[in-house]
Design a protein around this motif. Structure first.
Motif, PDB file in Angstrom:
ATOM      1  N   GLU A   1       0.393  97.591  48.097  1.00 32.52           N
ATOM      2  CA  GLU A   1      -0.569  97.199  46.970  1.00 32.52           C
ATOM      3  C   GLU A   1      -0.363  98.224  45.854  1.00 32.52           C
ATOM      4  OE1 GLU A   1      -4.215  95.906  47.563  1.00 32.52           O
ATOM      5  OE2 GLU A   1      -3.770  94.762  49.302  1.00 32.52           O
ATOM      6  N   HIS A   2      -0.479  97.851  44.586  1.00 32.65           N
ATOM      7  CA  HIS A   2      -0.462  98.907  43.550  1.00 32.65           C
ATOM      8  C   HIS A   2       0.842  99.464  43.538  1.00 32.65           C
ATOM      9  CE1 HIS A   2      -4.586  98.306  44.502  1.00 32.65           C
ATOM     10  NE2 HIS A   2      -4.815  98.052  43.227  1.00 32.65           N
TER      11      HIS A   2
ATOM     12  N   THR B   1       3.034 104.274  41.920  1.00 37.00           N
ATOM     13  CA  THR B   1       2.138 103.247  41.707  1.00 37.00           C
ATOM     14  C   THR B   1       2.666 102.506  40.394  1.00 37.00           C
ATOM     15  OG1 THR B   1       0.980 104.691  40.229  1.00 37.00           O
ATOM     16  CG2 THR B   1       0.147 104.442  42.642  1.00 37.00           C
ATOM     17  N   ILE B   2       2.043 101.360  40.089  1.00 32.82           N
ATOM     18  CA  ILE B   2       2.528 100.617  39.143  1.00 32.82           C
ATOM     19  C   ILE B   2       2.523 101.408  37.484  1.00 32.82           C
ATOM     20  CG2 ILE B   2       2.192  98.751  37.249  1.00 32.82           C
ATOM     21  CD1 ILE B   2       1.521  96.972  39.948  1.00 32.82           C
ATOM     22  N   GLU B   3       1.370 102.039  37.506  1.00 33.98           N
ATOM     23  CA  GLU B   3       1.120 103.109  36.360  1.00 33.98           C
ATOM     24  C   GLU B   3       2.111 104.180  36.208  1.00 33.98           C
ATOM     25  OE1 GLU B   3      -1.579 102.714  38.868  1.00 33.98           O
ATOM     26  OE2 GLU B   3      -2.009 100.917  38.003  1.00 33.98           O
TER      27      GLU B   3
ATOM     28  N   VAL C   1       5.345  99.638  42.612  1.00 34.61           N
ATOM     29  CA  VAL C   1       6.268  99.050  41.591  1.00 34.61           C
ATOM     30  C   VAL C   1       7.102  97.958  42.316  1.00 34.61           C
ATOM     31  CG1 VAL C   1       6.318 100.939  39.808  1.00 34.61           C
ATOM     32  CG2 VAL C   1       8.030 101.012  41.867  1.00 34.61           C
TER      33      VAL C   1
ATOM     34  N   CYS D   1       5.910 102.817  35.219  1.00 33.73           N
ATOM     35  CA  CYS D   1       5.892 102.172  34.003  1.00 33.73           C
ATOM     36  C   CYS D   1       6.566 103.285  32.942  1.00 33.73           C
ATOM     37  CB  CYS D   1       4.796 101.661  33.494  1.00 33.73           C
ATOM     38  SG  CYS D   1       4.322 100.246  34.532  1.00 33.73           S
TER      39      CYS D   1
ATOM     40  N   LYS E   1       6.668  94.997  45.767  1.00 37.36           N
ATOM     41  CA  LYS E   1       5.522  94.559  46.541  1.00 37.36           C
ATOM     42  C   LYS E   1       5.777  94.750  48.274  1.00 37.36           C
ATOM     43  CE  LYS E   1       4.016  91.661  43.854  1.00 37.36           C
ATOM     44  NZ  LYS E   1       2.639  91.816  43.185  1.00 37.36           N
TER      45      LYS E   1
END
Length: 127
Positions: free
Chosen positions: A61-62, A122-124, A64, A127, A66
């Motif tokens: 989870e969270h 993480t996604i943040e 970049v 990016c 799955k």
């Protein structure tokens, strides 16, 4: 009891020797057609305690991505593979994770861990 012959292909080197094991009363009496002593060791290991490396992916989870690729830290006895895969597929990991992070430790008392095989931000962070 009668002598049984069992064939297997050695995978310890590129030669791929076609081994023949002479089995009597469940014990290896001889190994034939090996090019080196690694073939004998391979035949004994494979006959008495076959093991495999396990690779899979686990949910994260969270991140970049799955899923994150994981593997066993060393070959695990074949009898544990199905239970190990079930445990891996039930994992709900949290990003970030670094390569080599143990996500399952000492599976079923084998002393073998499951570790990540890549970094995952993480996604943040990604990016």
């Amino acid at each position: 009891m009668a002598v049984e012959l069992k064939e297997m292909v050695c995978i310890t080197c590129p030669l791929g020797c076609r081994l023949e094991l002479e089995i009597e009363n469940g014990d290896i009496k001889a190994v034939y057609h090996h090019s080196c002593k690694r073939g004998i060791e391979y035949a004994r290991q494979e006959y008495y305690d076959p093991r495999r490396m396990v690779t899979a992916t686990a949910s994260i989870e969270h991140g970049v991505m799955k899923r994150i690729p994981v593997r066993t830290s060393e070959p695990i006895p074949i009898k544990h593979i199905n239970a190990l895969l079930n445990a891996i597929y039930r994992l709900q990991l949290e990003a970030p994770l670094q390569i080599g992070t143990p996500v399952i430790r000492n599976f079923a008392g084998t002393g073998i861990d499951v570790i990540t095989t890549r970094n995952l931000e993480t996604i943040e962070e990604g990016c």
